[in-house]
Motif scaffolding. Structure first.
Motif, short mmCIF file in Angstrom:
data_model
loop_
_atom_site.label_atom_id
_atom_site.label_comp_id
_atom_site.label_asym_id
_atom_site.label_seq_id
_atom_site.Cartn_x
_atom_site.Cartn_y
_atom_site.Cartn_z
N ARG A 103 -10.68 -10.79 -7.29
CA ARG A 103 -11.21 -10.29 -5.76
C ARG A 103 -12.64 -10.73 -5.32
O ARG A 103 -12.98 -9.61 -4.43
N GLN A 116 -4.83 -5.96 -1.36
CA GLN A 116 -5.51 -5.75 -2.13
C GLN A 116 -5.57 -4.83 -3.24
O GLN A 116 -6.58 -4.37 -4.05
N ASP A 120 -6.89 -4.05 -6.37
CA ASP A 120 -7.42 -3.35 -7.15
C ASP A 120 -7.62 -2.53 -7.71
O ASP A 120 -7.63 -2.05 -9.66
#
Length: 265
Positions: A103, A116, A120
């Motif tokens: 990240r 993403q 996450d």
């Protein structure tokens, strides 16, 4: 009692590919411990110095030539369920550290919103798992028997490359699933076994998600390299797990007392 001393920084990743033959292996199971690292855990403290025979009334003679730089003692994962929990905790620390670096990398920064979001979720799950194991082990066995924070070397991974990130994510997730499968038959407590089963089901979802990113056609998410002819996920012995993940672990520890499988499988 002094707390164990350990360096906990994650070594920053390089954007350049590293030669695999330059990477050191840090972990070796068995009586030799885990060799090759200069980062050590100090498992002993001043409180460990005692007279098992009681106070004899005699003052011990000091060593006339003490070692100015004594060899530190590496932390051992332990035996029984605590040993297995520490084993899982080490892997969860590694996965959480990996996704932290993902990240922070340029591949993630330029990835689609969908990718993403996947990373996450993986990051958040692994942090939850990591923190759960630390709390569980500390509650069950005390801080002195809980594996301290580990240092990792992820410099071989190119976090600017989607291919590099996905390949290493697949290795770590597949290894994690196999590790839990191989550890289940070594856990005595039913509560711990149930929790491990719930965690490995999440790890398997992670592995499938990463494999689907690698091959969106759907032919790879449950490949025959991880699912056998009986439709079962593979199970890995701790020695196989450390062989796969050991290149990333810098902090020295031993795994000399882990329990054997209860069914002998």
């Amino acid at each position: 009692m002094k707390k164990p001393l350990v360096k906990v920084d994650v070594v920053e990743a390089s954007s350049k590919n590293s030669k695999s033959n330059s990477r050191r292996r840090f972990l070796k199971l068995g009586g030799l411990g885990l060799a090759g690292s200069s980062f050590l855990l100090y498992a002993c403290s001043e409180d460990d110095m005692f007279n098992p025979g009681g106070d004899s009334g005699m003052t011990p003679t000091p060593d006339p030539d003490p070692d100015p730089d004594p060899e530190p003692t590496a932390f051992d994962l332990g035996s029984g369920d605590v040993g297995i929990l520490n084993y899982a905790y080490a892997l969860e620390q590694l996965e959480a550290a990996f996704y932290t670096q993902v990240r922070a990398g340029s591949y993630y920064a330029g990835a689609s919103a969908e990718e993403q979001a996947i990373f996450d979720d993986l990051y958040n799950h692994e942090v939850i798992h990591r923190d759960f194991f630390k709390a569980a082990i500390t509650a069950a066995a005390g801080e002195e028997n809980t594996l301290p924070d580990l240092e990792f070397d992820v410099s071989a991974i190119d976090f600017s490359s989607r291919d590099s990130v996905l390949q290493y994510a697949m290795i770590l997730e597949d290894t994690g699933v196999g590790a839990y499968n191989g550890a289940g038959d070594r856990i005595a407590d039913a509560t711990y076994l149930t929790l491990a089963g719930k965690i490995v089901s999440v790890e398997a979802r992670h592995a499938a998600a990463i494999r689907s990113l690698i091959d969106p056609t759907g032919g790879y998410f449950a490949g025959d390299d991880v699912v056998d002819e009986n439709g079962l996920d593979l199970a890995y012995d701790p020695s196989e797990v450390f062989d796969a993940a050991g290149d990333f672990i810098v902090t020295e520890f031993t795994a000399n007392n882990l329990p054997e499988p209860m069914t002998g499988s």
